[in-house]
Design a protein around this motif. Sequence first.
Motif, PDB file in Angstrom:
ATOM      1  N   GLN A  72     -71.592 -45.767  94.456  1.00 17.17           N
ATOM      2  CA  GLN A  72     -71.688 -45.472  93.023  1.00 17.17           C
ATOM      3  C   GLN A  72     -70.551 -46.138  92.275  1.00 17.17           C
ATOM      4  O   GLN A  72     -69.385 -45.976  92.625  1.00 17.17           O
ATOM      5  N   PHE A  73     -70.930 -46.903  91.258  1.00 19.68           N
ATOM      6  CA  PHE A  73     -69.964 -47.494  90.342  1.00 19.68           C
ATOM      7  C   PHE A  73     -69.884 -46.582  89.128  1.00 19.68           C
ATOM      8  O   PHE A  73     -70.884 -46.358  88.454  1.00 19.68           O
ATOM      9  N   ASN A  74     -68.715 -46.063  88.850  1.00 18.57           N
ATOM     10  CA  ASN A  74     -68.527 -45.161  87.715  1.00 18.57           C
ATOM     11  C   ASN A  74     -68.196 -45.942  86.452  1.00 18.57           C
ATOM     12  O   ASN A  74     -67.641 -47.041  86.513  1.00 18.57           O
ATOM     13  N   SER A  75     -68.508 -45.357  85.311  1.00 13.98           N
ATOM     14  CA  SER A  75     -68.306 -46.046  84.038  1.00 13.98           C
ATOM     15  C   SER A  75     -66.827 -46.274  83.723  1.00 13.98           C
ATOM     16  O   SER A  75     -66.499 -47.085  82.866  1.00 13.98           O
ATOM     17  N   ASP A  76     -65.910 -45.602  84.456  1.00 16.91           N
ATOM     18  CA  ASP A  76     -64.478 -45.820  84.235  1.00 16.91           C
ATOM     19  C   ASP A  76     -63.906 -46.942  85.102  1.00 16.91           C
ATOM     20  O   ASP A  76     -62.711 -47.175  85.134  1.00 16.91           O
ATOM     21  N   GLY A  77     -64.773 -47.647  85.841  1.00 17.61           N
ATOM     22  CA  GLY A  77     -64.327 -48.766  86.662  1.00 17.61           C
ATOM     23  C   GLY A  77     -64.037 -48.409  88.104  1.00 17.61           C
ATOM     24  O   GLY A  77     -63.743 -49.293  88.912  1.00 17.61           O
ATOM     25  N   THR A  78     -64.111 -47.133  88.457  1.00 17.87           N
ATOM     26  CA  THR A  78     -63.899 -46.729  89.842  1.00 17.87           C
ATOM     27  C   THR A  78     -65.231 -46.736  90.597  1.00 17.87           C
ATOM     28  O   THR A  78     -66.293 -46.848  89.997  1.00 17.87           O
ATOM     29  N   GLY A  88     -62.065 -46.524  95.182  1.00 18.96           N
ATOM     30  CA  GLY A  88     -61.013 -47.212  94.453  1.00 18.96           C
ATOM     31  C   GLY A  88     -61.521 -47.935  93.229  1.00 18.96           C
ATOM     32  O   GLY A  88     -62.472 -47.513  92.575  1.00 18.96           O
ATOM     33  N   LYS A  89     -60.856 -49.048  92.941  1.00 15.96           N
ATOM     34  CA  LYS A  89     -61.209 -49.940  91.833  1.00 15.96           C
ATOM     35  C   LYS A  89     -61.243 -51.355  92.393  1.00 15.96           C
ATOM     36  O   LYS A  89     -60.833 -51.586  93.528  1.00 15.96           O
ATOM     37  N   ALA A  90     -61.665 -52.287  91.586  1.00 12.23           N
ATOM     38  CA  ALA A  90     -61.832 -53.677  92.048  1.00 12.23           C
ATOM     39  C   ALA A  90     -60.570 -54.230  92.698  1.00 12.23           C
ATOM     40  O   ALA A  90     -60.631 -54.908  93.716  1.00 12.23           O
ATOM     41  N   GLU A  91     -59.416 -53.927  92.134  1.00 15.85           N
ATOM     42  CA  GLU A  91     -58.172 -54.501  92.656  1.00 15.85           C
ATOM     43  C   GLU A  91     -57.612 -53.732  93.848  1.00 15.85           C
ATOM     44  O   GLU A  91     -56.658 -54.172  94.480  1.00 15.85           O
ATOM     45  N   GLN A  92     -58.203 -52.588  94.170  1.00  9.77           N
ATOM     46  CA  GLN A  92     -57.692 -51.799  95.297  1.00  9.77           C
ATOM     47  C   GLN A  92     -58.827 -51.019  95.952  1.00  9.77           C
ATOM     48  O   GLN A  92     -59.244 -49.975  95.459  1.00  9.77           O
ATOM     49  N   ILE A  93     -59.318 -51.560  97.074  1.00 13.21           N
ATOM     50  CA  ILE A  93     -60.378 -50.904  97.836  1.00 13.21           C
ATOM     51  C   ILE A  93     -59.726 -50.194  99.023  1.00 13.21           C
ATOM     52  O   ILE A  93     -59.043 -50.820  99.828  1.00 13.21           O
ATOM     53  N   LYS A  94     -59.930 -48.883  99.100  1.00 17.52           N
ATOM     54  CA  LYS A  94     -59.430 -48.102 100.228  1.00 17.52           C
ATOM     55  C   LYS A  94     -60.630 -47.666 101.055  1.00 17.52           C
ATOM     56  O   LYS A  94     -61.726 -47.481 100.512  1.00 17.52           O
ATOM     57  N   SER A  95     -60.432 -47.487 102.361  1.00 13.44           N
ATOM     58  CA  SER A  95     -61.542 -47.059 103.203  1.00 13.44           C
ATOM     59  C   SER A  95     -61.015 -46.319 104.423  1.00 13.44           C
ATOM     60  O   SER A  95     -59.844 -46.452 104.792  1.00 13.44           O
ATOM     61  N   GLU A  96     -61.921 -45.529 105.020  1.00  9.47           N
ATOM     62  CA  GLU A  96     -61.579 -44.817 106.251  1.00  9.47           C
ATOM     63  C   GLU A  96     -62.846 -44.298 106.911  1.00  9.47           C
ATOM     64  O   GLU A  96     -63.859 -44.088 106.233  1.00  9.47           O
ATOM     65  N   PRO A  97     -62.765 -44.070 108.212  1.00 11.01           N
ATOM     66  CA  PRO A  97     -63.895 -43.447 108.890  1.00 11.01           C
ATOM     67  C   PRO A  97     -63.839 -41.932 108.670  1.00 11.01           C
ATOM     68  O   PRO A  97     -62.783 -41.378 108.425  1.00 11.01           O
ATOM     69  N   ASN A 104     -72.082 -56.021  89.091  1.00  7.90           N
ATOM     70  CA  ASN A 104     -71.344 -55.357  90.170  1.00  7.90           C
ATOM     71  C   ASN A 104     -71.463 -56.057  91.521  1.00  7.90           C
ATOM     72  O   ASN A 104     -70.850 -55.618  92.495  1.00  7.90           O
ATOM     73  N   ARG A 105     -72.250 -57.128  91.596  1.00  6.22           N
ATOM     74  CA  ARG A 105     -72.534 -57.777  92.881  1.00  6.22           C
ATOM     75  C   ARG A 105     -71.278 -58.178  93.662  1.00  6.22           C
ATOM     76  O   ARG A 105     -71.142 -57.859  94.839  1.00  6.22           O
ATOM     77  N   GLN A 106     -70.371 -58.902  93.050  1.00  2.19           N
ATOM     78  CA  GLN A 106     -69.216 -59.419  93.785  1.00  2.19           C
ATOM     79  C   GLN A 106     -68.384 -58.280  94.372  1.00  2.19           C
ATOM     80  O   GLN A 106     -68.039 -58.306  95.557  1.00  2.19           O
ATOM     81  N   LEU A 107     -68.077 -57.274  93.575  1.00  2.00           N
ATOM     82  CA  LEU A 107     -67.312 -56.141  94.070  1.00  2.00           C
ATOM     83  C   LEU A 107     -68.108 -55.383  95.131  1.00  2.00           C
ATOM     84  O   LEU A 107     -67.562 -54.996  96.171  1.00  2.00           O
ATOM     85  N   ALA A 108     -69.399 -55.187  94.899  1.00  2.00           N
ATOM     86  CA  ALA A 108     -70.241 -54.462  95.851  1.00  2.00           C
ATOM     87  C   ALA A 108     -70.263 -55.155  97.213  1.00  2.00           C
ATOM     88  O   ALA A 108     -70.200 -54.496  98.252  1.00  2.00           O
TER      89      ALA A 108
END
Length: 124
Positions: free
Chosen positions: A76-82, A108-117, A10-14
Amino acid sequence: MDLSEHIAINRQLAECICQRLIDEIDELGFSSAEIQHYPRYDDAVFVLVKDPYTGGHNLTAYWYDDAKKQRIGRLQFNSDGTFYAEYDVVKPHPAKPKRFVEGVTAWGKAEQIKSEPKLLEMAE
């Protein structure tokens, strides 16, 4: 798969998620002196948590304050990839006096990271 393998996989995505959280904090306009801690993957404490639905294991990373007593963030990395991440800021908004910054989140997932304050209205 053991804990160290989950951490490595999970390092690269994390690291991308941590950078997104850092960007969210920085975009709010805080000076570098105002933020004592940023979420860094290598600074986290890691645990594997069994997913009650899939039976797989979720990697969870926790960040703590300097005294290691108060948790200030979680990824938290979920087992479904989210994934879901939150990191505390807990400061008045630097540019909006009537707002308080509770923290920042990313999901989100690896291909789509969403964020907000996470902003709150200040009491008058």
